[in-house]
Every structure is written in C-alpha cells, then in structure tokens.
Scaffold this active site. Structure first.
Site, PDB file in Angstrom:
ATOM      1  N   LYS A 147     -93.550  35.382   2.662  1.00 54.71           N
ATOM      2  CA  LYS A 147     -92.250  34.700   2.690  1.00 54.71           C
ATOM      3  C   LYS A 147     -91.156  35.508   1.979  1.00 54.71           C
ATOM      4  CE  LYS A 147     -95.108  30.686   2.680  1.00 54.71           C
ATOM      5  NZ  LYS A 147     -95.913  29.821   1.803  1.00 54.71           N
ATOM      6  N   ASN A 189    -102.612  25.512   0.234  1.00 55.81           N
ATOM      7  CA  ASN A 189    -102.503  26.314  -0.979  1.00 55.81           C
ATOM      8  C   ASN A 189    -102.728  25.395  -2.163  1.00 55.81           C
ATOM      9  OD1 ASN A 189     -99.988  28.207   0.631  1.00 55.81           O
ATOM     10  ND2 ASN A 189    -102.024  28.907   0.131  1.00 55.81           N
ATOM     11  N   ARG A 197    -102.260  25.351  -5.338  1.00 57.52           N
ATOM     12  CA  ARG A 197    -101.588  25.817  -6.550  1.00 57.52           C
ATOM     13  C   ARG A 197    -100.109  25.455  -6.468  1.00 57.52           C
ATOM     14  NH1 ARG A 197    -101.568  30.512  -2.970  1.00 57.52           N
ATOM     15  NH2 ARG A 197     -99.389  30.641  -2.324  1.00 57.52           N
TER      16      ARG A 197
END
Ligand code: ADP
Length: 445
Positions: free
Chosen positions: A237, A290, A292
């Site tokens: 990203k 994800n 986290r």
C-alpha cells in the site's frame, strides 16, 4: 487496566503506542537495537532497554531477548506493533506461557488466519465469498496447471504463509504458470519457512477494500467500517483512504457484515483487519486477515473518532467493548500518504542517511505520525517507512486539497522520499475521480 507494558517494535509505531500509553496513564517500556540507540522517541517512554545489535534477528525479532527485557522491567503485557513479531503465533504463545499478556489475538486465531489456505476455508464456511482457487496446498506443477485450466487464466500463485506483498506470481498462460511454480515454492520456503503455495483466480482491475474489526473477550464484536487501499506498488500500500469512494451504502454494509462473520468464525479477539478484493463488477472476495494493528489504522481513527491502539490495550487487559455498532459512524473523509525514505526516480531504492532539513506540515485537518526529525539518521537496516501523513476533512474533495497543500509544505532533505510521488498521485485525474485499481501506480508511473 495494565500499569506497565513493553513495546516490541521501533519507529513510528513504537511512538504511536507510547503516546496511547501516556494518555491512558500506563507506563511504557521501549526496546531498541544498537542502530536505534539515542532516537528521541525512546526518551518519551518511561524506560528503554537495549535488546541487541542492529540486525533485527538479533534484536526486534529475537524472542528470548524481548521476553528477558519484559521480565527484567516487570511488565504485564507486550504490544508487538506491526511487522517484526506482530503476527508470530509462537511469540504470542511464549508470552502466554510466561504469563505476559500479548496485545493481540490468541495464538490459535493467529495460527489459523496466518495460513492463507486455512483462512480461505474458514471464509467459505462463514459464507464469505472467495475467488475460485485451491483448497489445499498445491502438490505439483501438473495440479496447478489443471486448476488453472479450470478457473481460467489469469491466475495468481500465492504463499500460504505469505505477507508484505511478497511471494505472489501472476500467470497469464500455462507456460508462465509452469515457469513460476517451483520458484514460487522455493521463495515461499525461504521467505516464510513454509513451502505451501496455492492458486487463485487473478482479479484484474481490482480494488483493495478492508474492514477494521474490534472484538473483546466476552463476545462483543464491532466493525469500524472500511479503508480503501487500492493505491499499491508491488502489492504494497502507498496511499489509503476512508470511506472507500467505490462502495454503495448497500455494498458497504454487506462487506462489513461479511468481515464480522469471518472474525466470529475465527473466534477473533482484539483489533484486526479483514481484507477484500473488489472486482470491476462490484463483487467482493475475501483476501486475508491481518491479525495486528495496521500501518493505515489512522484513517479509521480520524473518520470514526475511535482510538484503535487504546482499545487494543483495554481489550487485552480484559475490558469489555463499550462501543455499540449503532454508535459507530464515519464522519468526513481521511487520506493517508505513506512517507518512505525511497527514491521514486530510481525505482524506489531505499534512501537511508541523515535528515538535515525537516519541516513538518501542519494546520487544520493534518496529522503526522513520525519518529523522525532534523538530525535523525535513517538506518538502512529497517523498513524505509519514516512517517505517515494523514488528513481529515469534511469530504473527499477537501481532503484531497488538504493533502496536496500538506505535501507541499513537507520538506525532508537531503534524503529522497515518496513525498513527490504522493503529490503526483493525489493530483492525478484518475485518483481525483476515485477511479483507480491496484495496478494503477505501476501502469501510470
Ligand atoms: P500480503 O499478505 O502479501 O499483503 P495479500 O493476499 O494481502 O498479500 O495481497 C496483497 C495484494 O496483492 C492485494 O491487495 C492485491 O493487490 C494483490 N492480490 C492478491 N491476490 C490477488 C488476486 N487473486 N487477484 C488480484 N490481486 C490480488
């Protein structure tokens, strides 16, 4: 609530967590490698402990050293940040064995979701759409070719243990698939210590839209709407925004509900992100979870007004979520530009070195999350992310104007950074129209 925690990370995310701790009255212990000794953010923690040499395997990735630092400083919990040990289920398990709270999900959920093939299976079970592809690791090149013929080219080979945009290979025909197969397996083994690879239909002109989740230990779970992260380079990203300019309110609801179904099926606790790919025909498909806090979490914080890191701490300490879904709304529009010490004119090669000029942008609607300053020496050892510039305004048009002027104010010299390329991207007609996909940057620059 905890009275003292350790932060097993460095740089901007370590500082972000130190800030949340200070506001909550929690003492923080920072750790550092020899390469980070003397960095200013370390002095903002209540204590700082050296955990080893510059090489990350000897410091930020070294579990025994981090656990020792936690025991010496007598903390109750460890926040892993992102990267390094953040998605290492074994680390979470060792924390549990040592009676130290891991600020994140349980190791069981991390193991399950960390294997992308298992995560795909779980998505199917939770009635979350997935792209056509394999349901078990590929055993041979022939099997891959057979599957590809069934699901039709283009296809993508992905590592079950993959992350960080690495280990993916797109194939447009059988010859390129066969050529990529063994290299993909070897790369998966080397990079992720797991040779398992699988195949999926490659979705062209896709957008990347992800949903932020928060779940507590007593069964409450909410979503904090979506982030659009379609602006990518090499599957990584570059610029993120919220809300996504490409969702109708109906599709937005469907996507968020699907994310909740999946998180529930995984018995997920703490903050997490369910990633989706959105096709040109506005159909969405599960990508991965994800487990986290994400680099791009600030855009969600700006539009919802909810501090994600504080909630991570509260949830890990056993507090129930006080947030109710019906009260979580997004207000205005937020955009984040990742500022990397890289040279966009030289194929984004990292550009470490000393910062001699550092003039930070400011003014209404601007947030800058960074650990660097004038005189800071960027180490070539670690990730080149040196900061995140986030803006929050009433609507997307105003947010774009604000980001343009904030980038214009930003001066970091003499090192090369991605400020200039971010400026070009956000001024581009296609971006302004909200019509970009994950291949846009590579096609255009
Ligand atoms: P990682 O864990 O390495 O970040 P992801 O599975 O999250 O890998 O994928 C990262 C990016 O790769 C996605 O945002 C998307 O741009 C691209 N990608 C992955 N799978 C596909 C697919 N099947 N079709 C099209 N693009 C894909």
């Amino acid at each position: 609530m905890f009275s003292k925690i350790l932060i097993a990370n460095r740089g901007e995310i370590a500082l972000r967590i130190i800030r949340a701790c200070r506001e909550l009255g929690i003492q923080s212990v920072a750790v550092f490698s020899e390469a980070d000794r003397g960095a200013h953010y370390l002095s903002l923690a209540d204590e700082a402990v050296c955990i080893g040499p510059a090489d990350a395997t000897e410091s930020y990735l070294n579990i025994p050293r981090i656990i020792s630092a936690a025991e010496i400083t007598n903390v109750e919990a460890i926040h892993p940040g992102y990267g390094f040990l953040a998605e290492n289920a074994q680390f979470a398990e060792i924390c549990r064995d040592c009676k130290i709270h891991f600020i994140g999900p349980d190791p069981e959920a991390m193991t399950l979701l960390g294997d992308k093939i298992q995560a795909r299976k779980l998505a199917i079970k939770a009635k979350v759409p997935v792209l056509p592809g394999s349901e078990a690791p590929l055993s041979s090149e022939d099997e891959a070719a057979q599957m590809a013929a069934e699901i039709e080219y283009p296809v993508i080979l992905k590592a079950a243990g993959g992350g960080g945009g690495r280990g993916m290979r797109i194939a447009h025909n059988e010859m390129s698939l066969r050529a990529a197969f063994h290299a993909a397996q070897n790369e998966a083994q080397q990079a992720f210590k797991n040779p398992d690879i699988y195949i999926e239909k490659y979705l062209e002109q896709a957008r990347h839209v992800e949903v932020q989740i928060l779940a507590d230990r007593v069964g409450n779970i909410v979503h904090l709407w979506e982030r659009d992260c379609s602006l990518q380079r090499r599957h990584q990203k570059v610029i993120e925004e919220s809300p996504s300019p490409s969702l109708s309110s109906d599709l937005r609801e469907q996507l968020c509900k699907a994310a909740i179904r999946l998180a529930k099926a995984a018995k997920y606790v703490n903050a997490g992100t369910v990633e989706f790919l959105l096709g040109p025909k506005k159909k969405f498909y599960f990508g991965e979870v994800n487990t986290r806090i994400q680099v791009e979490h600030p855009v969600t914080e700006m539009v919802t007004g909810i501090d994600l890191v504080k909630w991570q701490l509260r949830i890990a300490a056993g507090e129930p979520l006080k947030l109710r879904q019906k009260d979580i709304h997004t207000k205005g529009h937020a955009i984040e530009c990742r500022i990397n010490a890289e040279d966009p004119e030289s194929n984004f090669t990292p550009c470490p070195g000393r910062i001699d000029t550092f003039i930070a942008p400011g003014g209404p609607g601007v947030r800058l999350d960074t650990h660097v300053y004038r005189g800071y020496e960027i180490s070539p050892r670690y990730d080149s992310l040196i900061g995140k510039l986030i803006v929050h305004k009433k609507n997307r048009t105003e947010a774009i104007a604000c980001m343009k002027r904030a980038l214009h104010e930003f001066k970091i010299e003499p090192i090369k950074t991605t400020v200039s390329i971010c400026q070009e991207i956000i001024s581009h007609r296609q971006f302004v129209k909200g019509k970009v996909d994950t291949g846009f940057i590579e096609r255009t620059w």
